[in-house]
Design an enzyme around this catalytic site. Structure first.
Site, PDB file in Angstrom:
ATOM      1  N   ASN A 207       0.842  -1.190   0.000  1.00  0.00           N
ATOM      2  CA  ASN A 207       0.000   0.000   0.000  1.00  0.00           C
ATOM      3  C   ASN A 207       0.879   1.242   0.000  1.00  0.00           C
ATOM      4  O   ASN A 207       2.116   1.150  -0.036  1.00  0.00           O
ATOM      5  CB  ASN A 207      -0.959  -0.007   1.201  1.00  0.00           C
ATOM      6  CG  ASN A 207      -0.239  -0.107   2.523  1.00  0.00           C
ATOM      7  OD1 ASN A 207       0.549   0.753   2.893  1.00  0.00           O
ATOM      8  ND2 ASN A 207      -0.498  -1.198   3.256  1.00  0.00           N
ATOM      9  N   ALA A 271       1.222   1.044  11.767  1.00  0.00           N
ATOM     10  CA  ALA A 271       1.528   0.426  10.474  1.00  0.00           C
ATOM     11  C   ALA A 271       0.268   0.062   9.696  1.00  0.00           C
ATOM     12  O   ALA A 271      -0.744  -0.358  10.265  1.00  0.00           O
ATOM     13  CB  ALA A 271       2.379  -0.825  10.683  1.00  0.00           C
ATOM     14  N   ASP A 275      -3.583  -6.804   4.385  1.00  0.00           N
ATOM     15  CA  ASP A 275      -4.562  -7.754   4.922  1.00  0.00           C
ATOM     16  C   ASP A 275      -4.340  -9.176   4.410  1.00  0.00           C
ATOM     17  O   ASP A 275      -4.694 -10.138   5.096  1.00  0.00           O
ATOM     18  CB  ASP A 275      -5.979  -7.307   4.566  1.00  0.00           C
ATOM     19  CG  ASP A 275      -6.379  -6.047   5.311  1.00  0.00           C
ATOM     20  OD1 ASP A 275      -5.977  -5.887   6.479  1.00  0.00           O
ATOM     21  OD2 ASP A 275      -7.081  -5.202   4.723  1.00  0.00           O
ATOM     22  N   PRO A 301      -2.078 -12.281   9.668  1.00  0.00           N
ATOM     23  CA  PRO A 301      -2.438 -12.146  11.090  1.00  0.00           C
ATOM     24  C   PRO A 301      -2.857 -10.724  11.416  1.00  0.00           C
ATOM     25  O   PRO A 301      -2.344  -9.760  10.827  1.00  0.00           O
ATOM     26  CB  PRO A 301      -1.152 -12.532  11.817  1.00  0.00           C
ATOM     27  CG  PRO A 301      -0.054 -12.347  10.814  1.00  0.00           C
ATOM     28  CD  PRO A 301      -0.669 -12.667   9.481  1.00  0.00           C
ATOM     29  N   ILE A 303      -2.383  -7.996  13.661  1.00  0.00           N
ATOM     30  CA  ILE A 303      -1.376  -7.653  14.671  1.00  0.00           C
ATOM     31  C   ILE A 303      -1.986  -6.816  15.787  1.00  0.00           C
ATOM     32  O   ILE A 303      -1.707  -7.049  16.972  1.00  0.00           O
ATOM     33  CB  ILE A 303      -0.191  -6.925  14.003  1.00  0.00           C
ATOM     34  CG1 ILE A 303       0.451  -7.833  12.943  1.00  0.00           C
ATOM     35  CG2 ILE A 303       0.840  -6.523  15.052  1.00  0.00           C
ATOM     36  CD1 ILE A 303       1.546  -7.176  12.142  1.00  0.00           C
ATOM     37  N   LEU A 304      -2.842  -5.847  15.433  1.00  0.00           N
ATOM     38  CA  LEU A 304      -3.465  -5.011  16.463  1.00  0.00           C
ATOM     39  C   LEU A 304      -4.326  -5.852  17.402  1.00  0.00           C
ATOM     40  O   LEU A 304      -4.235  -5.729  18.630  1.00  0.00           O
ATOM     41  CB  LEU A 304      -4.296  -3.911  15.811  1.00  0.00           C
ATOM     42  CG  LEU A 304      -5.137  -3.046  16.758  1.00  0.00           C
ATOM     43  CD1 LEU A 304      -4.265  -2.371  17.809  1.00  0.00           C
ATOM     44  CD2 LEU A 304      -5.938  -2.011  15.964  1.00  0.00           C
ATOM     45  N   PHE A 320      -4.628   2.400  14.740  1.00  0.00           N
ATOM     46  CA  PHE A 320      -4.905   3.377  13.694  1.00  0.00           C
ATOM     47  C   PHE A 320      -5.889   2.772  12.702  1.00  0.00           C
ATOM     48  O   PHE A 320      -5.834   1.569  12.429  1.00  0.00           O
ATOM     49  CB  PHE A 320      -3.622   3.802  12.972  1.00  0.00           C
ATOM     50  CG  PHE A 320      -2.943   4.982  13.605  1.00  0.00           C
ATOM     51  CD1 PHE A 320      -2.839   6.194  12.930  1.00  0.00           C
ATOM     52  CD2 PHE A 320      -2.424   4.886  14.888  1.00  0.00           C
ATOM     53  CE1 PHE A 320      -2.223   7.282  13.525  1.00  0.00           C
ATOM     54  CE2 PHE A 320      -1.807   5.976  15.490  1.00  0.00           C
ATOM     55  CZ  PHE A 320      -1.710   7.178  14.799  1.00  0.00           C
ATOM     56  N   LYS A 334     -13.949  -0.888  15.129  1.00  0.00           N
ATOM     57  CA  LYS A 334     -12.605  -1.472  15.154  1.00  0.00           C
ATOM     58  C   LYS A 334     -12.017  -1.421  16.559  1.00  0.00           C
ATOM     59  O   LYS A 334     -11.367  -2.381  17.000  1.00  0.00           O
ATOM     60  CB  LYS A 334     -11.699  -0.716  14.179  1.00  0.00           C
ATOM     61  CG  LYS A 334     -10.282  -1.269  14.101  1.00  0.00           C
ATOM     62  CD  LYS A 334      -9.479  -0.580  12.999  1.00  0.00           C
ATOM     63  CE  LYS A 334      -8.099  -1.194  12.872  1.00  0.00           C
ATOM     64  NZ  LYS A 334      -7.327  -0.624  11.736  1.00  0.00           N
ATOM     65  N   LYS A 338     -10.895  -4.997  18.087  1.00  0.00           N
ATOM     66  CA  LYS A 338      -9.456  -5.271  18.205  1.00  0.00           C
ATOM     67  C   LYS A 338      -8.962  -5.235  19.644  1.00  0.00           C
ATOM     68  O   LYS A 338      -7.802  -5.558  19.904  1.00  0.00           O
ATOM     69  CB  LYS A 338      -8.664  -4.243  17.391  1.00  0.00           C
ATOM     70  CG  LYS A 338      -9.123  -4.069  15.961  1.00  0.00           C
ATOM     71  CD  LYS A 338      -8.786  -5.247  15.092  1.00  0.00           C
ATOM     72  CE  LYS A 338      -9.128  -4.943  13.635  1.00  0.00           C
ATOM     73  NZ  LYS A 338      -8.795  -6.041  12.725  1.00  0.00           N
TER      74      LYS A 338
END
Length: 395
Positions: A207, A271, A275, A301, A303-304, A320, A334, A338
């Site tokens: 990205n 970061a 996905d 995975p 991560i957050l 983020f 989110k 998360k």
């Protein structure tokens, strides 16, 4: 600032007149001010006015026989508790970034072993120019504190970032150099940049994340006294001073690095992790006229979420959210999903990727806070301050 010695270098620019007000305020705060006036600075303020306000001799030249008989510029560079460059012109910052020593001001900046605070003022196009931004990035990477200029109308009639910050803001930045480090003793984990998931040896899924926001946050947390571990995807940015950097390429590598960095008190997951990943081909995929090769994608995975629900979860987890619509709704969902305490959300359809400016909403359990359009550096400083207050228990 009582009893502190400030070496003030006044650069050449229309904003130089504000340096006189700064001297007055520093003296009122009990600081001693040692003034240095550049050749171009003397075109805007006089040595006499600067000396009268500072109560000290004004140094103007590297070639003063009396002062330099005992290597005066070396002594001067070490005599102060802090060096302040105000206004910091594009030229002075460029010379400092490249280690030049062709006049007294540049030589002092190169010879010092003391903290340096630069207060920029220049035309908006000069401030935004890639060369100027590279120099600023290098200076910050070398440990120099570079303030973010104010937005507003310039003397030239243009509008935008580049105005010298007001004297109270400069005084606050100077005081912060001597103040307590509110995050001292705490460990912060920060992720930044994109991840690249290889398709074959020359192509990847990725990205547009530049890593600028994450690097700015790592620098701000380090400036607040935290021990910072920065897990960075593939970006070409200087490592902020006082930050331990771990470079990774893929989401799985980033996950492993984050796991290895625990325990931490703070996690700021900036970061933009890809996905999905593909099963990478061993050789470059070739066009043969039969259409694109099939790609079998596997979810990477989260991560957050992994950090937010970890057995060694940090006391504060900040995620983020880069969205392209329904910003508040998506970011709020989110945060809950998360396991994050806060989400910093922005609409990336507004051209945020790669830019030095952004517009974020801070999503907490109390609801959204609109921080408005602002430089990414200012977001980093504000977030670091908010994190420090969270641990102090102050609102």
């Amino acid at each position: 600032m009582l009893g502190k010695t400030i070496l003030l270098i006044v650069g050449g620019g229309i904003a130089a007149f504000k340096a006189l007000e700064l001297v007055r305020e520093l003296r009122r705060a009990g600081a001693r001010v040692l003034p240095v006036l550049t050749e171009n600075g003397a075109r805007f303020v006089t040595p006499l006015s600067l000396s009268a306000l500072a109560g000290e001799k004004v140094r103007t030249s590297l070639w003063d026989l009396e002062d330099e008989a005992s290597m005066g510029h070396i002594q001067l560079s070490r005599a102060a508790d802090l060096i302040v460059l105000c206004p910091a012109t594009a030229d002075l910052m460029a010379r400092a970034a490249t280690g030049q020593a062709n006049d007294l001001a540049a030589t002092l900046l190169l010879a010092t072993d003391k903290p340096v605070l630069m207060v920029p003022a220049m035309n908006v196009r000069m401030w935004l120019h890639p060369a100027a931004q590279r120099n600023i990035e290098r200076l910050r990477g070398d440990g120099v504190t570079v303030m973010t200029p104010d937005d507003g109308e310039m003397a030239c009639g243009e509008y935008g970032p580049g105005r010298l910050p007001e004297v109270p803001a400069i005084m606050a930045a100077i005081a912060a150099q001597f103040g307590p480090k509110p995050l001292a003793g705490r460990h912060a984990l920060v992720t930044a940049g994109p991840t690249h998931e290889p398709i074959d040896p020359v192509r990847f899924i990725g990205n547009h994340s530049s890593g600028k926001q994450g690097f700015a946050i790592a620098a701000a947390l380090a400036a607040a006294g935290a021990r910072v571990t920065l897990v960075a995807g593939p970006v070409h940015l200087a490592t902020p001073a006082g930050v331990t950097r771990i470079d990774v390429m893929t989401a799985r590598q980033m996950q492993a690095a984050c796991e290895a960095a625990l325990p931490a008190d703070i996690a700021v997951m900036v970061a933009a992790v890809a996905d999905w990943r593909a099963e990478a081909a061993p050789a470059k995929l070739k066009k043969d006229g039969s259409g694109p090769p099939p790609l079998s994608l596997t979810e990477n995975p989260d991560i957050l979420a992994g950090i937010g629900h970890h057995a060694r979860r940090p006391a504060l987890v900040v995620g983020f959210a880069a969205e392209t619509g329904d910003l508040i709704a998506h970011a709020s969902a989110k945060r809950l999903k998360k396991g994050a305490d806060w989400i910093v959300a922005n609409d990336v359809s507004e051209g945020v990727f790669g830019s030095d400016h952004t517009h974020v909403q801070l999503i907490t359990a109390a609801g959204p806070e609109d921080w408005g359009p602002t430089p990414k550096q200012a977001v980093a400083e504000r977030l670091a301050g908010r994190i420090a207050r969270h641990f102090d228990g102050t609102p």
